[in-house]
Design an enzyme around this catalytic site. Structure first.
Site, PDB file in Angstrom:
ATOM      1  N   ASP A 166       0.704  -1.161  -0.101  1.00  0.00           N
ATOM      2  CA  ASP A 166       0.139   0.006  -0.001  1.00  0.00           C
ATOM      3  C   ASP A 166       0.921   1.264   0.099  1.00  0.00           C
ATOM      4  OD1 ASP A 166       0.949  -0.161   2.481  1.00  0.00           O
ATOM      5  OD2 ASP A 166      -0.610   0.091   3.455  1.00  0.00           O
ATOM      6  N   SER A 167       2.038   0.926   0.134  1.00  0.00           N
ATOM      7  CA  SER A 167       2.838   2.071  -0.233  1.00  0.00           C
ATOM      8  C   SER A 167       2.868   2.666  -1.536  1.00  0.00           C
ATOM      9  CB  SER A 167       4.518   1.885   0.090  1.00  0.00           C
ATOM     10  OG  SER A 167       4.840   0.618  -0.585  1.00  0.00           O
TER      11      SER A 167
ATOM     12  N   ASP B  83      -0.762  -6.215  -0.258  1.00  0.00           N
ATOM     13  CA  ASP B  83      -1.427  -5.783   1.049  1.00  0.00           C
ATOM     14  C   ASP B  83      -2.860  -5.402   1.004  1.00  0.00           C
ATOM     15  OD1 ASP B  83       0.619  -4.853   2.792  1.00  0.00           O
ATOM     16  OD2 ASP B  83       1.126  -3.271   2.061  1.00  0.00           O
TER      17      ASP B  83
ATOM     18  N   LYS C 215      -1.079  -9.745   3.046  1.00  0.00           N
ATOM     19  CA  LYS C 215      -0.714  -8.802   4.394  1.00  0.00           C
ATOM     20  C   LYS C 215      -1.402  -7.857   4.724  1.00  0.00           C
ATOM     21  CE  LYS C 215       2.740  -6.023   4.135  1.00  0.00           C
ATOM     22  NZ  LYS C 215       2.297  -5.036   5.128  1.00  0.00           N
TER      23      LYS C 215
ATOM     24  N   GLU D 144      -2.209  -5.324   8.250  1.00  0.00           N
ATOM     25  CA  GLU D 144      -1.737  -4.808   9.536  1.00  0.00           C
ATOM     26  C   GLU D 144      -2.569  -5.070  10.969  1.00  0.00           C
ATOM     27  OE1 GLU D 144      -1.036  -0.577   9.146  1.00  0.00           O
ATOM     28  OE2 GLU D 144       0.079  -0.725   7.248  1.00  0.00           O
TER      29      GLU D 144
ATOM     30  N   GLU E 141       7.771  -3.931  11.770  1.00  0.00           N
ATOM     31  CA  GLU E 141       7.960  -2.506  11.225  1.00  0.00           C
ATOM     32  C   GLU E 141       8.615  -1.666  12.441  1.00  0.00           C
ATOM     33  OE1 GLU E 141       6.984   1.054   8.437  1.00  0.00           O
ATOM     34  OE2 GLU E 141       5.595  -0.774   8.351  1.00  0.00           O
TER      35      GLU E 141
END
EC number: 2.1.2.11
Length: 266
Positions: free
Chosen positions: A48-49, A87, A115, A117, A182
């Protein structure tokens, strides 16, 4: 890597405590995926970066699923040997049921694993996805979708340290095959790596992890306006691109001799 077989979540899980650590990079398009795969990178994360380094948003929370899916599909069309992980965009997994709907959309677009969070609070979603046959890489420590641009080292205070440790245990128990850690304190990350049976993949969290992941644009100096302090670029492409554009401009305006054409595809 000499083994040319397809990288799978099971392969990643098997790298726990291996002498050769796991390397992962982000990719958001077909040519980058091809190049990184040809270099032997075993994990390509369509992260998602993308929101910040490709689409120009201020943080990752503005990214919409419909914007994300075409980039995932482009990476998948490269048919890499690498494992393609996608993501979950922010706001697409607020409940286990919603996570399953989003997870199926990501898989349909080409993801071979996903993935998301969160630790304890994401464990039910992870369990639901794994139960549906979707492999999950977890993400604990600093959570950019919650932190926005407030990047800081986490896990230095005892209460936060215990919370992150609990997150690590929760995602493993829920069935994640690996976990990104992270911006966590290096000592905490080393402890997590020792405690878990699944590989830890660090970003800005010290060298004790079972692997490392980096945003591609940080690796090659392609986003010079912001660079995390932990990132160590191996190339500096931004000035090369500027110079190539300036040469083209000069040639077009007749201020420089055009470069000889070595190959014509027309």
């Amino acid at each position: 890597m000499t083994d040319l077989s397809k990288i799978t979540p099971e392969w990643v899980r098997s790298r726990k405590d291996a002498a050769q650590k796991i390397a992962a990079l982000t990719a958001y398009d077909f040519p980058t995926a091809r190049l990184l795969d040809e270099a032997g990178i075993p994990i390509l994360l369509v992260g998602d970066s993308l929101a910040m380094v490709v689409l120009g948003y201020a943080d990752t929370t503005s990214l919409r699923l419909e914007e994300f899916l075409p980039h995932l599909a482009a990476v998948a069309r490269a048919k890499p040997r690498a494992l393609v992980i996608a993501d979950f965009p922010s706001g697409t997994y607020r409940t286990p049921a919603e996570a399953l709907v989003t997870g199926k959309a990501l898989v349909q677009a080409g993801a071979e694993a996903v993935k998301l969070e969160g630790g304890v609070e994401a464990s039910d979603a992870i369990r639901t996805l794994v139960g549906a046959g979707i492999a999950v890489m977890a993400h604990i420590g600093l959570l950019p979708q919650s932190a926005g641009r407030r990047f800081r080292k986490v896990g230095r205070q005892s209460e936060e340290r215990e919370r992150i440790l609990a997150d690590a245990r929760a995602v493993e128990e829920a069935g994640a095959f690996s976990v990104v850690v992270e911006a966590a304190d290096a000592g905490l990350t080393a402890e997590i790596t020792r405690c878990l049976r699944i590989p830890t993949i660090g970003i800005g969290s010290g060298s004790a992890c079972d692997g490392q992941i980096l945003v591609f644009h940080d690796l090659v100096g392609l986003f010079p306006w912001f660079r995390p302090r932990f990132a160590e670029p191996k190339a500096d492409l931004a000035p090369l691109i500027r110079e190539a554009a300036r040469l083209f401009l000069a040639e077009t305006q007749g201020k420089a001799s055009p470069a000889p054409q070595r190959d014509s595809r027309l």
